[in-house]
Structures are given as structure tokens and as C-alpha cells.
Design a protein around this motif. Structure first.
Motif, PDB file in Angstrom:
ATOM      1  N   CYS A   4       0.833  -1.206   0.000  1.00 36.60           N
ATOM      2  CA  CYS A   4       0.000   0.000   0.000  1.00 36.60           C
ATOM      3  C   CYS A   4       0.868   1.258   0.000  1.00 36.60           C
ATOM      4  O   CYS A   4       0.540   2.244  -0.665  1.00 36.60           O
ATOM      5  CB  CYS A   4      -0.930   0.007   1.210  1.00 36.60           C
ATOM      6  N   LEU A   5       1.958   1.207   0.726  1.00 35.35           N
ATOM      7  CA  LEU A   5       2.867   2.349   0.784  1.00 35.35           C
ATOM      8  C   LEU A   5       3.511   2.598  -0.582  1.00 35.35           C
ATOM      9  O   LEU A   5       3.609   3.737  -1.038  1.00 35.35           O
ATOM     10  CB  LEU A   5       3.943   2.117   1.848  1.00 35.35           C
ATOM     11  N   ARG A   6       3.923   1.518  -1.246  1.00 39.91           N
ATOM     12  CA  ARG A   6       4.519   1.651  -2.582  1.00 39.91           C
ATOM     13  C   ARG A   6       3.521   2.188  -3.591  1.00 39.91           C
ATOM     14  O   ARG A   6       3.843   3.041  -4.407  1.00 39.91           O
ATOM     15  CB  ARG A   6       5.050   0.301  -3.060  1.00 39.91           C
ATOM     16  N   ILE A   7       2.295   1.696  -3.531  1.00 33.18           N
ATOM     17  CA  ILE A   7       1.253   2.186  -4.443  1.00 33.18           C
ATOM     18  C   ILE A   7       0.979   3.661  -4.175  1.00 33.18           C
ATOM     19  O   ILE A   7       0.834   4.465  -5.097  1.00 33.18           O
ATOM     20  CB  ILE A   7      -0.034   1.339  -4.300  1.00 33.18           C
ATOM     21  N   GLY A   8       0.934   4.044  -2.916  1.00 30.33           N
ATOM     22  CA  GLY A   8       0.715   5.447  -2.563  1.00 30.33           C
ATOM     23  C   GLY A   8       1.834   6.340  -3.057  1.00 30.33           C
ATOM     24  O   GLY A   8       1.593   7.427  -3.597  1.00 30.33           O
ATOM     25  N   LEU A   9       3.076   5.892  -2.891  1.00 30.41           N
ATOM     26  CA  LEU A   9       4.217   6.678  -3.378  1.00 30.41           C
ATOM     27  C   LEU A   9       4.217   6.762  -4.901  1.00 30.41           C
ATOM     28  O   LEU A   9       4.530   7.814  -5.465  1.00 30.41           O
ATOM     29  CB  LEU A   9       5.524   6.069  -2.871  1.00 30.41           C
ATOM     30  N   ALA A  10       3.853   5.675  -5.562  1.00 30.58           N
ATOM     31  CA  ALA A  10       3.801   5.686  -7.019  1.00 30.58           C
ATOM     32  C   ALA A  10       2.716   6.645  -7.517  1.00 30.58           C
ATOM     33  O   ALA A  10       2.928   7.410  -8.474  1.00 30.58           O
ATOM     34  CB  ALA A  10       3.547   4.281  -7.553  1.00 30.58           C
ATOM     35  N   LEU A  11       1.558   6.647  -6.884  1.00 29.14           N
ATOM     36  CA  LEU A  11       0.488   7.572  -7.269  1.00 29.14           C
ATOM     37  C   LEU A  11       0.886   9.020  -7.002  1.00 29.14           C
ATOM     38  O   LEU A  11       0.576   9.912  -7.793  1.00 29.14           O
ATOM     39  CB  LEU A  11      -0.801   7.231  -6.528  1.00 29.14           C
ATOM     40  N   THR A  12       1.560   9.264  -5.910  1.00 30.77           N
ATOM     41  CA  THR A  12       2.025  10.613  -5.596  1.00 30.77           C
ATOM     42  C   THR A  12       3.025  11.096  -6.635  1.00 30.77           C
ATOM     43  O   THR A  12       2.949  12.236  -7.110  1.00 30.77           O
ATOM     44  CB  THR A  12       2.660  10.650  -4.193  1.00 30.77           C
ATOM     45  N   ALA A  13       3.960  10.210  -7.009  1.00 31.58           N
ATOM     46  CA  ALA A  13       4.947  10.577  -8.025  1.00 31.58           C
ATOM     47  C   ALA A  13       4.273  10.838  -9.363  1.00 31.58           C
ATOM     48  O   ALA A  13       4.642  11.761 -10.096  1.00 31.58           O
ATOM     49  CB  ALA A  13       5.988   9.472  -8.159  1.00 31.58           C
ATOM     50  N   LEU A  14       3.264  10.043  -9.696  1.00 32.91           N
ATOM     51  CA  LEU A  14       2.545  10.234 -10.960  1.00 32.91           C
ATOM     52  C   LEU A  14       1.803  11.563 -10.969  1.00 32.91           C
ATOM     53  O   LEU A  14       1.826  12.292 -11.966  1.00 32.91           O
ATOM     54  CB  LEU A  14       1.566   9.086 -11.180  1.00 32.91           C
ATOM     55  N   CYS A  15       1.169  11.907  -9.875  1.00 36.66           N
ATOM     56  CA  CYS A  15       0.455  13.185  -9.787  1.00 36.66           C
ATOM     57  C   CYS A  15       1.416  14.360  -9.872  1.00 36.66           C
ATOM     58  O   CYS A  15       1.121  15.373 -10.506  1.00 36.66           O
ATOM     59  CB  CYS A  15      -0.362  13.252  -8.507  1.00 36.66           C
ATOM     60  N   GLU A  16       2.548  14.244  -9.232  1.00 33.90           N
ATOM     61  CA  GLU A  16       3.546  15.318  -9.273  1.00 33.90           C
ATOM     62  C   GLU A  16       4.087  15.491 -10.691  1.00 33.90           C
ATOM     63  O   GLU A  16       4.308  16.609 -11.147  1.00 33.90           O
ATOM     64  CB  GLU A  16       4.690  15.021  -8.297  1.00 33.90           C
ATOM     65  N   ALA A  17       4.305  14.400 -11.391  1.00 36.79           N
ATOM     66  CA  ALA A  17       4.843  14.471 -12.757  1.00 36.79           C
ATOM     67  C   ALA A  17       3.817  15.061 -13.710  1.00 36.79           C
ATOM     68  O   ALA A  17       4.164  15.748 -14.667  1.00 36.79           O
ATOM     69  CB  ALA A  17       5.271  13.092 -13.226  1.00 36.79           C
ATOM     70  N   SER A  18       2.535  14.813 -13.469  1.00 40.89           N
ATOM     71  CA  SER A  18       1.514  15.322 -14.378  1.00 40.89           C
ATOM     72  C   SER A  18       1.321  16.832 -14.235  1.00 40.89           C
ATOM     73  O   SER A  18       0.822  17.481 -15.142  1.00 40.89           O
ATOM     74  CB  SER A  18       0.190  14.594 -14.155  1.00 40.89           C
ATOM     75  N   THR A  19       1.714  17.410 -13.108  1.00 46.29           N
ATOM     76  CA  THR A  19       1.569  18.852 -12.936  1.00 46.29           C
ATOM     77  C   THR A  19       2.638  19.615 -13.711  1.00 46.29           C
ATOM     78  O   THR A  19       2.518  20.816 -13.907  1.00 46.29           O
ATOM     79  CB  THR A  19       1.642  19.251 -11.453  1.00 46.29           C
TER      80      THR A  19
END
Length: 71
Positions: A4-19
């Protein structure tokens, strides 16, 4: 828990990259010379006194529809 932590970090990184994405390519720039010429041409168009006449569309006969026969 780690999954869950890895998925959360991956989603956070994806959101940051999309901005970081922009709506226009980096080659599009504002040009003060082009903007000045564009404003001059618009002023020249607004100052003209002649207005084109609108062409009237040709008159056509109404379309005839087929009659529906019920037997």
C-alpha cells in the motif's frame, strides 16, 4: 502494508509528474512584433467603412416526403 505504501508513493509521483505538463509546446512564444502587427491590422479592419453585403440563399422548393401506406 508495504504494498500500500509503494502504491501510494507511485500515485504521488505520478500526480507530481503530471503537474509539470503544459498545454502548449515549448516552441510557442509571445512575439511583441507579431502582436503589434496584429493589432494594427485589426484597427485597419475596424476603421473600414465598407461592409460586404450578405448573399441571399437561393430559394428551393420544399422536399416532398413519401406517403406511408398501411395495408
Amino acid at each position: 502494508m508495504r504494498r500500500c505504501l509503494r502504491i501510494g508513493l507511485a500515485l504521488t509521483a505520478l500526480c507530481e509528474a503530471s503537474t509539470l505538463a503544459y498545454a502548449r509546446p515549448p516552441t510557442v512564444m509571445n512575439s511583441p512584433g507579431y502582436d503589434a502587427r496584429l493589432q494594427e491590422s485589426r484597427k485597419a479592419l475596424n476603421g473600414s467603412t465598407t461592409t460586404p453585403e450578405l448573399a441571399t440563399p437561393p430559394v428551393s422548393k420544399p422536399k416532398r416526403s413519401k406517403k406511408i401506406y398501411t395495408h
